[in-house]
Design a protein around this motif. Structure first.
Motif, PDB file in Angstrom:
ATOM      1  N   ARG A  35      11.934 -13.221  -3.719  1.00 26.59           N
ATOM      2  CA  ARG A  35      13.132 -12.962  -2.915  1.00 26.59           C
ATOM      3  C   ARG A  35      12.701 -13.087  -1.452  1.00 26.59           C
ATOM      4  O   ARG A  35      11.939 -12.268  -0.965  1.00 26.59           O
ATOM      5  CB  ARG A  35      13.679 -11.567  -3.217  1.00 26.59           C
ATOM      6  N   LEU A 166       5.892 -11.639  -8.781  1.00 24.40           N
ATOM      7  CA  LEU A 166       7.107 -12.185  -9.358  1.00 24.40           C
ATOM      8  C   LEU A 166       8.327 -11.357  -8.964  1.00 24.40           C
ATOM      9  O   LEU A 166       8.356 -10.138  -9.173  1.00 24.40           O
ATOM     10  CB  LEU A 166       6.986 -12.228 -10.889  1.00 24.40           C
ATOM     11  N   PHE A 167       9.296 -12.021  -8.353  1.00 21.96           N
ATOM     12  CA  PHE A 167      10.543 -11.414  -7.861  1.00 21.96           C
ATOM     13  C   PHE A 167      10.327 -10.416  -6.733  1.00 21.96           C
ATOM     14  O   PHE A 167      11.227  -9.651  -6.388  1.00 21.96           O
ATOM     15  CB  PHE A 167      11.319 -10.754  -9.007  1.00 21.96           C
ATOM     16  N   ARG A 169       9.861  -9.203  -2.828  1.00 22.68           N
ATOM     17  CA  ARG A 169      10.508  -9.635  -1.590  1.00 22.68           C
ATOM     18  C   ARG A 169       9.452  -9.968  -0.543  1.00 22.68           C
ATOM     19  O   ARG A 169       8.570  -9.161  -0.262  1.00 22.68           O
ATOM     20  CB  ARG A 169      11.455  -8.555  -1.052  1.00 22.68           C
TER      21      ARG A 169
END
Length: 218
Positions: A35, A166-167, A169
């Protein structure tokens, strides 16, 4: 001579087309994995030579910076990454070029100065290697200061804060541009090389503090 110019123009157009195709692919992949939060991209000059000076915490840094900007960018990348041909081809497609670490790579410096002389944007990491601790800045190498003082390009400091998981920010903040000038260095009573290094370091620390503030409030 006219036909040679046409051939060179076509090569330039094809290379730029490949860059934007490669950047589009990288953007899709990066946004699947992370993100990404970008702030301050309006600080990047719309034309002229620019050196993007960024904190370095991951091998993904140059790719994320590249997809966060409208203008095409070039960047140095450690030569080891080019040994795996698929990755090397991807890096080259987005204007990456190899640099040997741990020494004075004159060929890479020459390429960098040529890019800046043509009003391009160059991404550099003054720390020289990844900051594996994730804290503050490592001691800066002299490469970024050398390029800034020789080229008179606008320098834009960049703060990056992870985590690169993973994922996770990732925050990217661009700061206000500045130029290293011999006159200002003279006024400071130091050499232009030392002035460039200390100025880049202070601007990076300031933008890092702002980025950390963004992270804490997001």
């Amino acid at each position: 001579m006219h036909s040679v110019n046409i051939v060179n123009l076509k090569k330039g157009v094809n290379k730029l087309r490949m860059y934007y195709i490669g950047r589009f692919a990288v953007r899709l992949v990066m946004r699947l994995f992370f993100r990404i939060s970008v702030c301050g991209s309006e600080c990047i000059p719309k034309q002229g030579a620019v050196i993007i000076c960024s904190r370095h915490i991951s091998n993904w840094d140059p790719l994320l910076i590249g997809i966060s900007m409208k203008r095409a960018v070039s960047f140095m990348s450690k030569e080891e990454l080019f040994r795996f041909k698929p990755l090397g081809m991807l890096i080259k497609s987005v204007h990456g070029f190899p640099i040997q670490r741990g020494g004075n790579d004159r060929a890479a410096i020459k390429t960098a100065l040529q890019i800046l002389s043509q009003d391009g944007i160059l991404v550099v990491f003054p720390e020289g290697s990844r900051n594996r601790t994730g804290d503050g800045l490592q001691p800066l190498q002299r490469g970024a200061a050398l390029l800034a003082s020789r080229s008179q390009a606008s320098v834009v400091p960049v703060g990056i804060v992870g985590p690169y998981r993973l994922f996770g920010r990732v925050h990217i903040r661009f700061g206000e541009p500045f130029v290293i000038s011999a006159d200002t260095a003279k006024e400071s009573g130091t050499s232009i090389a030392e002035y460039a290094k200390t100025t880049i370091e202070s601007r990076l620390l300031a933008i890092l503090e702002e980025t950390l503030h963004d992270t804490a409030n997001s």
